[in-house]
Design a protein around this motif. Structure first.
Motif, mmCIF file in Angstrom:
data_model
loop_
_atom_site.group_PDB
_atom_site.id
_atom_site.type_symbol
_atom_site.label_atom_id
_atom_site.label_comp_id
_atom_site.label_asym_id
_atom_site.label_seq_id
_atom_site.Cartn_x
_atom_site.Cartn_y
_atom_site.Cartn_z
ATOM 1 N N ALA A 75 -7.055 1.024 2.705
ATOM 2 C CA ALA A 75 -7.210 1.589 4.048
ATOM 3 C C ALA A 75 -8.135 2.815 4.041
ATOM 4 C CB ALA A 75 -5.837 1.950 4.612
ATOM 5 N N VAL A 100 -3.717 0.809 12.510
ATOM 6 C CA VAL A 100 -2.984 1.427 13.629
ATOM 7 C C VAL A 100 -2.960 2.958 13.565
ATOM 8 C CG1 VAL A 100 -1.511 -0.536 14.173
ATOM 9 C CG2 VAL A 100 -0.797 1.030 12.373
ATOM 10 N N ILE A 101 -3.222 3.515 12.370
ATOM 11 C CA ILE A 101 -3.141 4.988 12.241
ATOM 12 C C ILE A 101 -4.412 5.711 12.679
ATOM 13 C CG2 ILE A 101 -1.394 5.139 10.451
ATOM 14 C CD1 ILE A 101 -3.512 4.822 8.358
ATOM 15 N N ASN A 147 2.463 -5.281 11.362
ATOM 16 C CA ASN A 147 2.835 -5.263 9.960
ATOM 17 C C ASN A 147 4.105 -4.458 9.767
ATOM 18 O OD1 ASN A 147 1.897 -6.551 7.727
ATOM 19 N ND2 ASN A 147 0.168 -5.182 7.347
ATOM 20 N N TYR A 195 -3.055 6.795 -2.322
ATOM 21 C CA TYR A 195 -3.862 6.451 -1.130
ATOM 22 C C TYR A 195 -2.862 6.189 -0.002
ATOM 23 C CZ TYR A 195 -2.716 1.465 -1.352
ATOM 24 O OH TYR A 195 -2.045 0.285 -1.329
ATOM 25 N N GLU A 196 -3.349 5.671 1.128
ATOM 26 C CA GLU A 196 -2.474 5.458 2.284
ATOM 27 C C GLU A 196 -1.231 4.618 1.949
ATOM 28 O OE1 GLU A 196 -2.538 6.855 5.146
ATOM 29 O OE2 GLU A 196 -0.854 5.678 5.919
ATOM 30 N N VAL A 200 2.684 5.441 2.826
ATOM 31 C CA VAL A 200 3.589 4.512 3.515
ATOM 32 C C VAL A 200 4.878 4.346 2.708
ATOM 33 C CG1 VAL A 200 3.895 2.076 4.124
ATOM 34 C CG2 VAL A 200 1.804 3.245 4.763
ATOM 35 N N GLU A 253 -1.891 -2.962 -2.559
ATOM 36 C CA GLU A 253 -1.226 -4.188 -2.117
ATOM 37 C C GLU A 253 -1.543 -5.359 -3.049
ATOM 38 O OE1 GLU A 253 -2.658 -2.032 -0.078
ATOM 39 O OE2 GLU A 253 -1.144 -1.572 1.453
ATOM 40 N N TRP A 271 3.505 -6.303 2.186
ATOM 41 C CA TRP A 271 3.359 -6.711 3.588
ATOM 42 C C TRP A 271 3.501 -8.229 3.682
ATOM 43 C CZ3 TRP A 271 3.232 -2.457 6.531
ATOM 44 C CH2 TRP A 271 2.679 -1.288 6.005
ATOM 45 N N GLY A 304 2.758 -1.066 10.478
ATOM 46 C CA GLY A 304 1.349 -1.188 10.092
ATOM 47 C C GLY A 304 0.638 -2.123 11.040
ATOM 48 N N GLY A 305 -0.561 -2.527 10.662
ATOM 49 C CA GLY A 305 -1.276 -3.508 11.451
ATOM 50 C C GLY A 305 -2.674 -3.070 11.842
ATOM 51 N N TYR A 306 -3.346 -3.986 12.533
ATOM 52 C CA TYR A 306 -4.727 -3.740 12.964
ATOM 53 C C TYR A 306 -4.877 -3.960 14.458
ATOM 54 C CZ TYR A 306 -6.537 -3.399 8.264
ATOM 55 O OH TYR A 306 -6.809 -2.966 7.007
HETATM 56 C C1 GLC Z 1 -1.617 -2.381 5.622
HETATM 57 C C2 GLC Z 1 -1.126 -1.931 6.981
HETATM 58 C C3 GLC Z 1 -1.781 -0.654 7.372
HETATM 59 C C4 GLC Z 1 -1.538 0.392 6.306
HETATM 60 C C5 GLC Z 1 -2.054 -0.093 4.959
HETATM 61 C C6 GLC Z 1 -1.677 0.886 3.847
HETATM 62 O O1 GLC Z 1 -2.937 -2.784 5.696
HETATM 63 O O2 GLC Z 1 -1.363 -2.919 7.951
HETATM 64 O O3 GLC Z 1 -1.302 -0.190 8.614
HETATM 65 O O4 GLC Z 1 -2.126 1.633 6.629
HETATM 66 O O5 GLC Z 1 -1.499 -1.349 4.656
HETATM 67 O O6 GLC Z 1 -2.143 0.499 2.607
#
Ligand code: GLC
Length: 423
Positions: A75, A100-101, A147, A195-196, A200, A253, A271, A304-306
């Motif tokens: 991300a 989404v962030i 997500n 990282y992000e 999470v 991921e 996810w 999460g999500g797009y």
């Molecule tokens: C996924 C989620 C996203 C999140 C990311 C973190 O892609 O959809 O919202 O920020 O993972 O790695």
């Protein structure tokens, strides 16, 4: 009917009004004007199945062909590439696939255009998902995939040991440790690279201990040190006691997905899109999916999500907007799930018996999405996330004796307060 001549003054006034209206109309069409070939730019995890959806659009829109531009998997890297492009006011990107962030940041910077709500069937979407696309009362994007984190587990190994999928951290810890020792595989892993994804995983741990990091609008640090410490201790404990494998410090991921698919992990936080590929991997038929566990019962994930937005610098805004309507239609949302195993945004698909048969975890997923916490809608979210990920990454890295969890979360709290103050 006898027509009376319009008095001259009134005629002038009407004339002015007509000109003013058509000027406003022209501005409006100009803003969402521009048709022609355009690009859709989105991060790699979401792209595997997309081309067939684009092909369908392209067949019926030869003059407005959509080209897919893939961004990296992480991300943070996706954001960096998009921001560089938008800061340069480039028109290379038309439809932006936004995590989404990023809604608040991109809207504040003027990089995306507010959209007209009535153009999209938002009342048929899951409500918390729509909220991620709204900022300061305006709609800035249209939800495309949602997500929520899930726990993937080896159902074959649990059955052999006479165990039920864990609902609490205590159960997860005991089972992960036992399976790790008996089968020589990693017990549990999530996304632990700095990282992000790590932000999470930490946020989920804090929430699953009943805590919170920031207020939902991102204007206050609401972190309760004891609850944040409990969340951090859950993760640190795994590394310290060996049921979280040390190599997961480099997991995003993809790496967590691969380790699980290759049978190197008993439990993985990931996810839902990793479900489809796992059904054709070495663990096909041997795994199940459930809610994330928490301190005293089921945990609380991060949403999460797009979402899809129109770039303010695009010269093809009309085509881009039409395409977003097409892409988020019920028919395509069915494909998002069936072909990509991504969580759709249309609520009714979660109750579709045919889809539930194919994706038995759909009811669990719906529940996880509806109970997931959104990450704060802050224009400084990237700095907030960086501060969290680097503090947590330090704490997870041996030797553990050097960091006291309480000090880590207290100093993180101080840092977050500074970031928020500087907003
Ligand atoms: C996924 C989620 C996203 C999140 C990311 C973190 O892609 O959809 O919202 O920020 O993972 O790695």
């Amino acid at each position: 009917m006898v027509r009376r001549p319009i008095p001259a003054a009134l005629a002038v006034l009407l004339g002015l009004l007509v000109t003013a209206c058509s000027a406003a109309g022209a501005q409006e069409t100009e803003r969402f004007g521009g048709t022609g070939p355009f690009t859709l730019v989105i991060g790699r995890p979401a792209t595997a199945y997309l081309q067939s959806l684009l092909d369908r659009w392209n067949q019926t829109h030869p003059g407005e062909r959509a080209t897919l531009l893939e961004l990296p998997e992480a991300a943070d890297e996706q954001r960096a590439q998009m921001v560089a492009n938008l800061q340069a006011r480039s028109d290379r990107y038309d439809v932006l696939g936004l995590d989404v962030i990023w809604t608040a940041e991109f809207a504040d910077a003027g990089w995306i255009l507010p959209l007209e709500r009535a153009m999209f069937p938002l009342d048929r979407f899951l409500p918390p998902v729509v909220d991620t696309a709204v900022y300061r009362g305006k709609l800035w994007a249209v939800p495309y995939t949602s997500n929520a984190g899930l726990l993937f587990y080896r159902k074959d190994l649990l059955a052999k040991e006479g165990l039920k999928p864990p609902r609490t951290w205590g159960e997860l810890r005991d089972q992960a440790r036992a399976l790790h020792e008996k089968y020589g595989i990693g017990g549990y892993a999530g996304q632990f690279l700095a990282y992000e994804g790590l932000t999470v995983n930490f946020a989920e741990a804090v929430q699953s201990a009943g805590g919170q990091i920031l207020s939902p609008d991102g204007t206050k640090v609401t972190m309760d040190v004891a609850k944040a410490k409990a969340g951090l201790d859950f993760l640190v404990g795994g590394f310290r006691e060996g049921w979280i494998p040390p190599e997961s410090l480099s997991f995003k991921e993809d790496e967590a997905q691969l380790a699980f698919e290759e049978g190197r992990l008993a439990f993985a936080r990931n996810w839902p899109h990793t479900y489809g590929p796992a059904t054709t991997s070495a663990v096909a038929g041997k795994f199940g999916v459930t809610r994330l566990p928490g301190a005293n019962g089921p945990g609380t994930g991060s949403l999460g999500g797009y979402n899809l937005a129109v770039s303010a610098f695009s010269k093809r805004q009309k085509s881009a907007t039409e395409f977003i309507r097409y892409f988020t239609s019920l028919e395509n949302q069915r494909r998002v799930l069936a072909d990509g195993s991504f969580p759709p945004v249309w609520a009714e698909l979660y109750d579709d018996p045919g889809l539930i048969k194919r994706f038995p975890y759909l009811p669990v997923l719906k529940q996880s999405i509806l109970s997931a916490r959104p990450r704060p809608a802050s224009a400084n979210y990237d700095q907030v996330s960086l501060a969290i990920a680097s503090a947590v990454s330090n704490a997870l890295t041996p030797p553990f004796t050097e960091h006291d969890s309480e000090d880590v979360v207290s100093s993180m709290k101080g840092q977050l307060e500074e970031i928020i103050r500087a907003q």
